[in-house]
Motif scaffolding. Structure first.
Motif, short mmCIF file in Angstrom:
data_model
loop_
_atom_site.label_atom_id
_atom_site.label_comp_id
_atom_site.label_asym_id
_atom_site.label_seq_id
_atom_site.Cartn_x
_atom_site.Cartn_y
_atom_site.Cartn_z
N UNK A 1 -22.59 31.24 18.07
CA UNK A 1 -22.58 30.24 19.13
C UNK A 1 -23.25 30.86 20.34
N UNK A 2 -24.28 30.19 20.83
CA UNK A 2 -25.06 30.71 21.95
C UNK A 2 -25.10 29.68 23.06
N UNK A 3 -24.96 30.16 24.28
CA UNK A 3 -25.03 29.27 25.44
C UNK A 3 -26.25 29.65 26.26
N UNK A 4 -27.12 28.68 26.44
CA UNK A 4 -28.35 28.89 27.20
C UNK A 4 -28.10 28.70 28.69
N UNK A 5 -29.02 29.23 29.48
CA UNK A 5 -28.99 28.93 30.92
C UNK A 5 -29.07 27.41 31.07
N UNK B 1 -34.99 24.72 24.73
CA UNK B 1 -35.89 25.86 24.56
C UNK B 1 -35.26 26.90 23.63
N UNK B 2 -33.95 27.13 23.78
CA UNK B 2 -33.26 28.07 22.91
C UNK B 2 -33.30 27.57 21.47
N UNK C 1 -22.73 19.24 24.75
CA UNK C 1 -23.25 20.25 25.66
C UNK C 1 -24.55 20.79 25.09
N UNK C 2 -25.69 20.18 25.42
CA UNK C 2 -26.97 20.57 24.82
C UNK C 2 -27.40 22.01 25.11
N UNK C 3 -26.73 22.66 26.03
CA UNK C 3 -27.05 24.06 26.30
C UNK C 3 -26.30 25.01 25.35
N UNK C 4 -25.49 24.45 24.45
CA UNK C 4 -24.81 25.25 23.44
C UNK C 4 -25.49 25.00 22.10
N UNK D 1 -30.36 33.16 27.15
CA UNK D 1 -28.90 33.10 27.09
C UNK D 1 -28.26 33.35 28.45
N UNK D 2 -27.21 32.58 28.74
CA UNK D 2 -26.45 32.78 29.98
C UNK D 2 -25.29 33.74 29.77
N UNK D 3 -24.96 34.01 28.50
CA UNK D 3 -23.88 34.95 28.17
C UNK D 3 -24.15 35.49 26.76
#
Length: 108
Positions: free
Chosen positions: A7-11, A17-18, A46-49, A84-86
């Motif tokens: 599981x990845x969280x983007x900026x 883009x991720x 949450x499209x950033x996940x 990635x933001x984290x």
């Protein structure tokens, strides 16, 4: 077989883009020995996940993919990390079976 759920969280605003970069990784793994499934999914709430579901024939196959030199036309690990933001969260899985996975005799 072994599995992983990443599981990845983007900026903020960078989830698309991720996902696009990870789809390029998936293209590289399409015929990689031992890779059964490398599925990229974007969270609708949450499209950033972005989630990556992986199934490998064994741990050695998964490690070989990580150790393979990057291709000139493929994304670098730095490209993924920059989005990635984290740090990614990894869950190791015991694969029991399912649709699309080969059976013990190698048939899908």
């Amino acid at each position: 077989m072994i599995g992983r759920l990443m599981t990845m969280t983007a900026h903020p605003g960078k989830g698309g883009a991720l996902a696009a970069v990870l789809l390029r990784v998936a293209d590289r793994l399409h015929s990689f020995p031992g890779c059964e499934i490398y599925l990229i999914s974007q969270d609708t709430a949450d499209p950033d996940t972005v989630h990556v579901t992986e199934v490998w024939q064994d741990e050695a196959s998964a490690q070989a993919a990580l150790a393979a030199p990057p291709r000139a036309d493929g994304p670098s690990p730095a490209e993924v990390l920059a989005l990635l933001s984290s740090p990614p969260h990894r869950t190791d899985l015991t694969v029991l079976g399912g649709v699309g996975l080969p059976t013990a005799d190698g048939q899908p």
